[in-house]
Design a protein around this motif. Structure first.
Motif, PDB file in Angstrom:
ATOM      1  N   THR A  74       8.398  78.426  45.479  1.00  0.00           N
ATOM      2  CA  THR A  74       9.750  78.035  45.037  1.00  0.00           C
ATOM      3  C   THR A  74       9.969  78.439  43.576  1.00  0.00           C
ATOM      4  O   THR A  74       9.046  78.437  42.762  1.00  0.00           O
ATOM      5  CB  THR A  74       9.966  76.519  45.164  1.00  0.00           C
ATOM      6  N   VAL A  75      11.218  78.788  43.298  1.00  0.00           N
ATOM      7  CA  VAL A  75      11.620  79.144  41.930  1.00  0.00           C
ATOM      8  C   VAL A  75      12.774  78.216  41.546  1.00  0.00           C
ATOM      9  O   VAL A  75      13.796  78.177  42.234  1.00  0.00           O
ATOM     10  CB  VAL A  75      12.068  80.610  41.834  1.00  0.00           C
ATOM     11  N   SER A  76      12.608  77.458  40.463  1.00  0.00           N
ATOM     12  CA  SER A  76      13.647  76.495  40.058  1.00  0.00           C
ATOM     13  C   SER A  76      13.790  76.463  38.548  1.00  0.00           C
ATOM     14  O   SER A  76      12.884  76.848  37.812  1.00  0.00           O
ATOM     15  CB  SER A  76      13.309  75.097  40.581  1.00  0.00           C
ATOM     16  N   VAL A  77      14.963  75.993  38.134  1.00  0.00           N
ATOM     17  CA  VAL A  77      15.217  75.770  36.704  1.00  0.00           C
ATOM     18  C   VAL A  77      14.639  74.403  36.336  1.00  0.00           C
ATOM     19  O   VAL A  77      14.868  73.416  37.021  1.00  0.00           O
ATOM     20  CB  VAL A  77      16.720  75.800  36.391  1.00  0.00           C
ATOM     21  N   ILE A  78      13.871  74.346  35.266  1.00  0.00           N
ATOM     22  CA  ILE A  78      13.222  73.090  34.885  1.00  0.00           C
ATOM     23  C   ILE A  78      13.730  72.633  33.519  1.00  0.00           C
ATOM     24  O   ILE A  78      14.285  73.414  32.746  1.00  0.00           O
ATOM     25  CB  ILE A  78      11.691  73.252  34.831  1.00  0.00           C
ATOM     26  N   ASP A  79      13.545  71.352  33.261  1.00  0.00           N
ATOM     27  CA  ASP A  79      13.929  70.754  31.980  1.00  0.00           C
ATOM     28  C   ASP A  79      12.746  70.836  31.026  1.00  0.00           C
ATOM     29  O   ASP A  79      12.064  69.849  30.754  1.00  0.00           O
ATOM     30  CB  ASP A  79      14.361  69.312  32.200  1.00  0.00           C
ATOM     31  N   LYS A  80      12.521  72.021  30.504  1.00  0.00           N
ATOM     32  CA  LYS A  80      11.358  72.242  29.643  1.00  0.00           C
ATOM     33  C   LYS A  80      11.573  71.652  28.258  1.00  0.00           C
ATOM     34  O   LYS A  80      12.690  71.512  27.780  1.00  0.00           O
ATOM     35  CB  LYS A  80      11.084  73.738  29.511  1.00  0.00           C
ATOM     36  N   MET A  81      10.475  71.355  27.591  1.00  0.00           N
ATOM     37  CA  MET A  81      10.480  70.940  26.190  1.00  0.00           C
ATOM     38  C   MET A  81       9.855  72.075  25.388  1.00  0.00           C
ATOM     39  O   MET A  81       8.730  72.493  25.662  1.00  0.00           O
ATOM     40  CB  MET A  81       9.690  69.657  25.987  1.00  0.00           C
ATOM     41  N   ILE A  82      10.589  72.607  24.437  1.00  0.00           N
ATOM     42  CA  ILE A  82      10.112  73.767  23.688  1.00  0.00           C
ATOM     43  C   ILE A  82      10.133  73.460  22.192  1.00  0.00           C
ATOM     44  O   ILE A  82      10.686  72.449  21.745  1.00  0.00           O
ATOM     45  CB  ILE A  82      10.958  75.022  23.979  1.00  0.00           C
ATOM     46  N   THR A  83       9.550  74.357  21.423  1.00  0.00           N
ATOM     47  CA  THR A  83       9.582  74.286  19.962  1.00  0.00           C
ATOM     48  C   THR A  83      10.542  75.351  19.442  1.00  0.00           C
ATOM     49  O   THR A  83      10.445  76.524  19.818  1.00  0.00           O
ATOM     50  CB  THR A  83       8.189  74.515  19.367  1.00  0.00           C
ATOM     51  N   LEU A  84      11.483  74.928  18.595  1.00  0.00           N
ATOM     52  CA  LEU A  84      12.450  75.854  18.029  1.00  0.00           C
ATOM     53  C   LEU A  84      12.035  76.261  16.627  1.00  0.00           C
ATOM     54  O   LEU A  84      11.601  75.438  15.831  1.00  0.00           O
ATOM     55  CB  LEU A  84      13.831  75.200  17.941  1.00  0.00           C
ATOM     56  N   CYS A  85      12.179  77.525  16.332  1.00  0.00           N
ATOM     57  CA  CYS A  85      11.977  78.040  14.981  1.00  0.00           C
ATOM     58  C   CYS A  85      13.152  78.947  14.660  1.00  0.00           C
ATOM     59  O   CYS A  85      13.356  79.962  15.335  1.00  0.00           O
ATOM     60  CB  CYS A  85      10.662  78.803  14.886  1.00  0.00           C
ATOM     61  N   VAL A  86      13.937  78.575  13.664  1.00  0.00           N
ATOM     62  CA  VAL A  86      15.193  79.278  13.371  1.00  0.00           C
ATOM     63  C   VAL A  86      15.336  79.451  11.863  1.00  0.00           C
ATOM     64  O   VAL A  86      14.922  78.594  11.076  1.00  0.00           O
ATOM     65  CB  VAL A  86      16.403  78.499  13.931  1.00  0.00           C
ATOM     66  N   THR A  87      15.917  80.583  11.468  1.00  0.00           N
ATOM     67  CA  THR A  87      16.272  80.843  10.079  1.00  0.00           C
ATOM     68  C   THR A  87      17.785  80.920   9.964  1.00  0.00           C
ATOM     69  O   THR A  87      18.440  81.625  10.736  1.00  0.00           O
ATOM     70  CB  THR A  87      15.656  82.156   9.575  1.00  0.00           C
TER      71      THR A  87
END
Length: 854
Positions: free
Chosen positions: A89-102
């Protein structure tokens, strides 16, 4: 059909060939899925819209099925899960990620230091560092982040668009807000949440505010005293002296409502709850022509003005009071913001309260009453509260309506028990109450990309009332001072081009002031009421380019009662000489028709001795000021050097309105003589400020000479009551950890002037009275004032949506005894000598606050 098989076979071979090569080009995920299905004889189950727009680099040809699935999970925002030996199965998940932005500016690609970034609909957020970078951990993939920076357009960005599988920092470009010409010059000024605008004014953002030495709350009126040229010579928060001016010479606005009262605890605590305050703009000179009626400075406070779509709020408690606030969304177009604060000092006392009480009520009837009444037969009860409410209604993007209410109250009950002639015990209670209630409304309309209007109306009522039972004479004294003002203002803004803006407007105000005194025995009543109507039109042209900022305006005031016109030009100029150096020139004419007088013979329980009065153009003229300043700035690598020389002259002052709370006034031979004069203040302000992501430090120094001139006096010229020649402020803030910050700082300044009695001839006879024979006015100075303060702040997360902070602060860490006023009275035991009376500053005063936000 046969041709179709050959096409699929060729495609599979092509993809499999790609597996064996090092190829950084991305291919559609759907093609990889087909290749994997054919190679491993499996089937993928997915929604077409979830994968159709996804492209990634090809996996290694030597990977087995599990390695390929792991690779796909790592490289995409999808979840590949094996159900059995054949189906995946392939599904969209509610992932938790780390953001790094300038964050950078669209105009010059410069990094934006101090921008506010938070996860939408939460209280989690960060501030960008001096390189414009920020990092947020454990951010939900399906959420949004909101980026705001004063002078730039706010952005709401989907987190998914910022995801990068290799953790590379993405760049977001912010565009300058075309509606705001007066852009930010210094983003982190002294501490987080303080910013300096290009016109020289200072903005305090209470929500983002860091800590200052000794403070446990972002106290608005105490925080601005960190600025050079802003003092409180008697240590009262409510008594702010800007460049030698008295407190009543500051125009204080709360959401365009003019306020006449600013302090709780009769001056020691700011009356304005900071939790719903969005920003505070402090202007010392070069004021916009939109504002008048304050010859010393303008303190313009604005509450949050954006509708929230999620319930937010917070509550806090310290050793004096407790408070709470809520931002309540009603629907998509309507929201309500409310706040409230109340002291619990009438139920529970603390060392902080005891120190404040001793400081506020020294030298009043509460501490200096008749010796016939013992301490055990006296009691007092004091409390204060304030509240605010704001209704926000957005009809659409172009028409927004706001309605406000603010209430401030202080109440003091003083009870005395005594034994009458019949040997019976009686009690009498005196009362002092002080209130300011304000109502305001505003309609903001955007008619086109270049033309906007603002319509504002307000009502403000201030009153201080006292009932004083004087036990010894069985006399009841009732006093009242009431101010009632209503006003409207219309502003039009026309944007002529990207650099030029034209402001025009009209303002009308009606102000009435009542003063009343009633005595029961003997029967006596005095009531005086004055009303003044004022019309004003103003116009202002503002130009801002990369090198030059100019704001030139003029205001015409007409006082209907006196048929008097006053024309007030205003100028604010800043010219960059290079990327680091700039020159600035400011000037203004202003007026003020309502002032406060000091009345030692008719005060309110000895606690409050100031009352508002209106100009009559006879004994009390309209005060007029002329001010000019010139200086230069150096700004590089977050190091700011600011030097500014100023000159201010205020005409139309009287002997009765030159004084301060707690009997700080004209204690000399002129104290009961009514005369009109002027004061002239001139000096230099110096500030050096270095900030970084983990620390901030500053040193400010002000040298000024402040003299009165009253032609009818001899001598006619002598030092002002608040002639503070030298004033130094030094502080250091440091982030020990990401969530732990300390602040240490000190204040040193010259002693306040005072007047001594004539040596050897301390008293003289004035009719039937013996009075103090004062020497040359203000010819001596108190000892230098010095105070060291410290604070510590710890931030913590109660949950993902609830943030907390614990702050501790100590004012006057060294417990130094500073004398803030000195005067003399005739010795009751020896009419030929005098008694020296000193008013003292706060001793060592600790405080602790706990606050949570959700």
């Amino acid at each position: 059909m046969e041709n179709r098989k050959w096409i699929i076979y060729i495609l599979i071979c092509f993809i499999q060939l790609g597996f064996g090569q090092t190829n950084s080009e991305k291919v559609p995920l759907t093609e990889i899925i087909i290749a994997v299905e054919n190679k491993f004889d499996v089937k993928f189950s997915y929604a077409h819209e979830d994968v159709v727009n996804v492209s990634i680099e090809q996996p290694d040809a030597n990977f087995n099925l599990q390695q390929i699935l792991s690779y796909l999970n790592r490289k995409t925002l999808l979840n590949f899960k094996t159900l059995d030996n054949r189906y995946i199965t392939v599904s969209v998940i509610d992932k938790m990620i780390t953001l790094c932005v300038t964050l950078i500016s669209a105009e010059n690609n410069a990094p934006l230091f101090g921008a506010s970034v938070y996860i939408s609909n939460t209280n989690r957020g960060v501030i960008s560092d001096d390189e414009g970078k920020f990092q947020l951990d454990n951010v939900p993939l399906n959420s949004f982040i909101t980026i705001s920076y004063l002078g730039f357009k706010s952005q709401q960005v989907p987190v998914e668009s910022l995801f990068h599988e290799d953790g590379i920092c993405k760049t977001i470009v912010l565009e300058e807000s075309q509606e705001i010409l007066n852009q930010v010059l210094i983003t982190k000024f002294l501490t987080t949440g303080l910013q300096k605008l290009i016109d020289g004014s200072t903005v305090l953002n209470t929500e983002k505010f860091g800590i200052l030495p000794g403070l446990t709350e972002p106290d608005i009126l105490q925080s601005i005293q960190a600025l050079p040229g802003v003092e409180s010579v008697n240590e009262s928060i409510a008594n702010i002296n800007v460049r030698g001016g008295t407190n009543d010479q500051n125009l204080i606005l709360w959401d365009n409502i003019k306020m006449y009262h600013s302090g709780h605890f009769f001056g020691l605590i700011s009356a304005y709850n900071p939790n719903l305050t969005n920003k505070v703009v402090v202007t010392k000179n070069g004021t916009s022509s939109e504002f008048s009626d304050g010859v010393s400075s303008t303190i313009n406070m604005s509450t949050k003005d954006v509708l929230t779509h999620k319930l937010q709020g917070g509550l806090g408690v310290n050793l004096i009071s407790a408070d709470a606030f809520l931002e309540i969304p009603i629907n998509k177009k309507l929201a309500l913001h409310i706040s409230g604060r109340r002291s619990f000092t009438d139920f529970i006392t603390s060392p902080t309260y005891d120190n404040y009480f001793e400081r506020s009520f020294q030298d009043s009837e509460l501490t200096t009453n008749s010796d016939n009444i013992s301490e055990s037969n006296r009691s007092s009860e004091f409390f204060f509260y304030d509240y605010t409410a704001k209704l926000l209604f957005d009809l659409n993007e172009n028409h927004k309506f706001r309605a406000n209410i603010i209430g401030i109250s202080n109440n003091l009950d003083y009870k005395e028990n005594y034994t009458n002639n019949n040997n019976q015990t009686e009690s009498k209670t005196s009362n002092l109450s002080q209130e300011n209630i304000g109502l305001g409304t505003k309609w903001n309309a955007i008619w086109s990309d270049t033309f906007t209007t603002d319509f504002m109306a307000f009502y403000s009522k201030y009153n201080v009332d006292a009932i004083d039972y004087r036990v010894e004479t069985d006399q009841k004294l009732t006093q009242s001072n009431e101010v009632l003002e209503t006003g409207i203002k219309i502003n039009t803004n026309l944007k002529l081009n990207t650099h030029l803006n034209l402001l025009n407007g009209y303002q009308f105000s009606e102000i009435g002031i009542l003063n009343q005194t009633t005595v029961s025995a003997p029967s006596y009543d005095r009531t005086k009421k004055d009303v003044l109507l004022n019309h004003a039109v103003f116009s202002e042209l503002e130009f801002n380019s990369n090198q030059t900022y100019v704001r030139f305006g003029v205001r015409a005031n007409y006082f209907q009662k006196f048929a008097k016109f006053l024309i007030e030009p205003r100028l604010n100029l800043r010219q960059k000489l290079s990327n680091q150096f700039a020159l600035k020139l400011q000037g203004e004419f202003k007026n003020q028709s309502a002032t406060q007088i000091v009345d030692f013979q008719d005060d309110f329980l000895g606690v409050e001795n100031r009352r508002w009065i209106l100009a009559n153009e006879q004994s009390i003229p309209i005060s007029e000021s002329k001010q000019a300043s010139f200086g230069f700035e150096f700004n590089q690598n977050n190091l700011v050097l600011d030097i500014e020389a100023f000159f201010k002259k205020v005409e139309g002052i009287t002997t009765s309105n030159q004084g301060f709370y707690n009997n700080l006034g004209f204690y000399n031979n002129f104290q009961y003589i009514n005369a009109t004069g002027s004061y002239e203040a001139k000096g230099v302000e110096f500030l050096i400020n270095k900030t970084a992501s983990t620390y901030s430090t500053w040193l400010s120094y002000t040298y000024s000479v402040n003299d009165y001139e009253f032609e009818s006096f001899t001598p006619s010229k002598f030092p002002n009551n608040i002639d503070i020649r030298h004033s130094v402020s030094l502080a250091f803030n440091y982030n020990l950890l990401d969530n732990l910050e300390v602040s240490v700082g000190g204040i040193w300044r010259s002693g306040q002037p005072f007047t001594k009695p004539v040596n050897g001839n301390e008293t003289i006879q004035d009719g039937s009275q013996t009075v103090v024979n004062y020497d040359t006015p203000n010819s001596d100075n108190l000892d230098n004032f010095m105070r060291l303060d410290a604070s510590i702040n710890y931030n913590f997360n109660v949950s993902n949506t609830i943030k907390g902070s614990l702050r501790a602060g100590v004012l006057n860490v060294l417990d130094r005894e500073n004398t803030i006023n000195r005067y003399y009275e005739v010795d009751p035991n020896d009419s030929e000598s005098t008694v020296q009376i000193d008013n003292k500053s706060l001793g060592m005063t600790p405080n602790i606050s706990l606050r949570v936000r959700f």
